[in-house]
Design a protein around this motif. Sequence first.
Motif, PDB file in Angstrom:
ATOM      1  N   MET A  37       0.839  -1.125  -0.175  1.00  0.00           N
ATOM      2  CA  MET A  37       0.068   0.048   0.093  1.00  0.00           C
ATOM      3  C   MET A  37       0.949   1.220  -0.174  1.00  0.00           C
ATOM      4  O   MET A  37       1.388   1.628   1.075  1.00  0.00           O
ATOM      5  N   LYS A  38       1.039   1.990  -1.005  1.00  0.00           N
ATOM      6  CA  LYS A  38       2.037   3.109  -1.388  1.00  0.00           C
ATOM      7  C   LYS A  38       1.182   4.370  -0.950  1.00  0.00           C
ATOM      8  O   LYS A  38       1.982   5.186  -0.499  1.00  0.00           O
ATOM      9  N   ARG A  39      -0.184   4.325  -1.176  1.00  0.00           N
ATOM     10  CA  ARG A  39      -0.825   5.767  -1.040  1.00  0.00           C
ATOM     11  C   ARG A  39      -1.088   5.987   0.630  1.00  0.00           C
ATOM     12  O   ARG A  39      -1.995   4.883   1.080  1.00  0.00           O
ATOM     13  N   PRO A  40      -0.929   6.870   1.216  1.00  0.00           N
ATOM     14  CA  PRO A  40      -1.525   6.960   2.711  1.00  0.00           C
ATOM     15  C   PRO A  40      -3.088   7.023   2.791  1.00  0.00           C
ATOM     16  O   PRO A  40      -3.636   7.604   1.826  1.00  0.00           O
ATOM     17  N   HIS A  41      -3.477   6.174   3.683  1.00  0.00           N
ATOM     18  CA  HIS A  41      -5.207   6.165   3.712  1.00  0.00           C
ATOM     19  C   HIS A  41      -5.450   6.470   5.324  1.00  0.00           C
ATOM     20  O   HIS A  41      -4.978   6.044   6.133  1.00  0.00           O
ATOM     21  N   LEU A  42      -6.457   7.363   5.307  1.00  0.00           N
ATOM     22  CA  LEU A  42      -6.966   7.813   6.689  1.00  0.00           C
ATOM     23  C   LEU A  42      -8.114   6.806   7.139  1.00  0.00           C
ATOM     24  O   LEU A  42      -9.134   6.441   6.573  1.00  0.00           O
TER      25      LEU A  42
END
Length: 339
Positions: free
Chosen positions: A59-64
């Motif tokens: 998972m390369k994109r940060p997720h909230l």
Amino acid sequence: MTKAEFLNLKSVRPAPDDLPRSLRNFIDYRKSGLSLNHIVGCPLDCGYCVRHLFENFSMKRPHLIVDDEIAVQELIGHWAFRAHTTPIQIFNRATDPFLPGVKTHLFKTLEALDRRGLSNPVLVITRWRIDRSDVERLEALKNLQLTILVTWSGIHDERVEPVPSAIAAGSLEVLAKSASRVKKILYWRPIISGLNDTIDHFASARRLSELADATVFTGLFYRKEIQAYFREAGVPDLYTDLARRKILPRDTESRILAHFEGRPIFRKTSCGVAFAHGTPDFNGHFGISEICSICPEGQREICSKHHHKPDTEAVRSLARSVSLADLNGIEISDRRIVV
């Protein structure tokens, strides 16, 4: 999306519904305090990252996961939280707190804690860029005891660590020029025998230590998942054995300590943080003399004054709060408590 685009993202996405429970549980009770990780995902690709153990490295994109205010409310409502006492680490497990899209949430989280008048020790670990405006916002905090730990390794093998160490060095320079209330640590890690333990690496680390309030050094967290990742990337096994704890050969440590003679350097994170703030070690390592043998005399005096063997009933009361059954089997020595 390219890696460069990931690195410059100004926002984070909501976490997917199928996020593993191990990551959705964003408050982690650790041996050194509470860890708050309501953002997951990182593009930095450091090969030894603990995210391998959570099956989240891809998972390369940060997720909230939840809003910052909700995260703070749940943190201070956690059964283990004690106002002004419990150490807190923010975004230290599943992302880097100073990525462009993440640091907005870092600041909001810190400010939400600070508005509540809390003076807890807070540790923020990064290997990414910190600029002057970031430091100005951090310096505006009035209550939290904040420490920024800048991770630097000097590793040039991009299969192991693709992020140039010059970025961390630049962040430490910025902190050295503009931070006063906020303390800064050179977090020299991971030190790997045969990879970044040369005299040149030691000399670079010593130069960088002049910019920091203290230096903390440690070895490689080498689990089977991390070994497997390196093998697939074509990296020869870094050590012959795996280990539950970080690996740092005795000879490597001896050479490091000889090179750092006269500079404050510590084996444990909390020891370096305590020295930077002039406080006793919140993890109470003082009872373990082989850890504290390298600490400056002044710091040992501070820790000595605050190191007391607790009363048996006080320990039993804490044991009850975490539902330990055998309250009569507790052993208390000068070094540790065994339950």
